[in-house]
Scaffold this motif. Structure first.
Motif, PDB file in Angstrom:
ATOM      1  N   ARG A   1       0.835  -1.206   0.000  1.00  0.00           N
ATOM      2  CA  ARG A   1       0.000   0.000   0.000  1.00  0.00           C
ATOM      3  C   ARG A   1       0.875   1.264   0.000  1.00  0.00           C
ATOM      4  N   GLN A   2       1.966   1.260   0.756  1.00  0.00           N
ATOM      5  CA  GLN A   2       2.873   2.414   0.776  1.00  0.00           C
ATOM      6  C   GLN A   2       3.519   2.633  -0.588  1.00  0.00           C
ATOM      7  N   VAL A   3       3.914   1.552  -1.242  1.00  0.00           N
ATOM      8  CA  VAL A   3       4.507   1.652  -2.575  1.00  0.00           C
ATOM      9  C   VAL A   3       3.489   2.256  -3.542  1.00  0.00           C
TER      10      VAL A   3
ATOM     11  N   GLY B   1       5.173   6.067 -12.247  1.00  0.00           N
ATOM     12  CA  GLY B   1       4.515   5.551 -11.047  1.00  0.00           C
ATOM     13  C   GLY B   1       4.079   4.105 -11.228  1.00  0.00           C
ATOM     14  N   PHE B   2       3.494   3.791 -12.376  1.00  0.00           N
ATOM     15  CA  PHE B   2       3.074   2.416 -12.657  1.00  0.00           C
ATOM     16  C   PHE B   2       4.280   1.488 -12.688  1.00  0.00           C
ATOM     17  N   VAL B   3       5.342   1.909 -13.374  1.00  0.00           N
ATOM     18  CA  VAL B   3       6.565   1.100 -13.457  1.00  0.00           C
ATOM     19  C   VAL B   3       7.159   0.909 -12.064  1.00  0.00           C
ATOM     20  N   HIS B   4       7.225   1.971 -11.284  1.00  0.00           N
ATOM     21  CA  HIS B   4       7.751   1.880  -9.924  1.00  0.00           C
ATOM     22  C   HIS B   4       6.949   0.857  -9.117  1.00  0.00           C
ATOM     23  N   PHE B   5       5.637   0.932  -9.219  1.00  0.00           N
ATOM     24  CA  PHE B   5       4.788  -0.006  -8.484  1.00  0.00           C
ATOM     25  C   PHE B   5       5.098  -1.445  -8.901  1.00  0.00           C
TER      26      PHE B   5
END
Length: 191
Positions: free
Chosen positions: A66-68, A81-85
């Motif tokens: 959830r934090q990620v 953001g999507f890639v990081h997730f």
């Protein structure tokens, strides 16, 4: 609970955390009780099912997911953001065999609402293919869990290459019509 009961519960959670990380969720419960220095009866008194024990062990991992996702939603570029997730999900699974098993079984149910926001934000920016759904995220997670499991000992970072190919295929400019529709959400719930 009495002090000794609390201590036994903590010892069981820590022993399970180590055993699950090393060998996955299917490690014998007797081994976990032995590592914790308690009887199997004590384990079952505290955790009637393997799922109850896994929930206690991985509650912190679910919060990390959830934090990620929350961090991904703050990134200026929605695709980044999507890639990081996705990368952080992969990293968490690669670090822990037990968490890999949990992710394979529960898929996008972990952090569901935030994951929907991460996906929607990337789609609204025109970066993520518009037909990608939450149930499609299950395919990403399942494929990563299989790659991680297959390469963990020989090439522990191979999942990163696999994810790179997957992410390139999810970019909106690469999208072509798909031959079938998405999975119904009922098929991925509780996998």
């Amino acid at each position: 609970m009495r002090r000794d009961a609390v201590r036994n519960r903590e010892r069981l959670v820590e022993a399970a955390r180590g055993a699950f990380a090393e060998r996955g969720l299917d490690v014998p419960l007797e081994e976990i009780a032995r590592r914790a220095g308690v009887s199997i009866g004590t384990l079952y008194n505290r955790f009637p099912t393997r799922n109850d024990l896994a929930a206690a062990v991985f509650a912190d991992r679910e919060e990390t997911v959830r934090q990620v996702a929350r961090h991904a939603l703050t990134m200026p570029d929605p695709w980044d953001g999507f890639v990081h997730f996705a990368e952080q999900l992969g990293r968490l699974m690669a670090e822990d065999r037990g968490w890999t098993d949990v992710a394979a079984r529960r898929g996008p149910e972990i952090g569901r609402a935030l994951m929907i926001e991460v996906i929607g934000r990337a789609q609204a920016a025109g970066a993520l293919r518009p037909d990608f759904t939450l149930t499609d995220m299950a395919f990403v997670i399942w494929s990563l869990t299989r790659t991680i499991t297959a390469t963990r000992d020989a090439a522990p970072d191979a999942w990163r290459r696999h994810l790179g190919f997957v992410l390139d295929g999810l970019r909106a400019p690469a999208a072509h019509p798909l031959p079938v529709g998405p999975l119904p959400e009922s098929l991925i719930a509780g996998c």
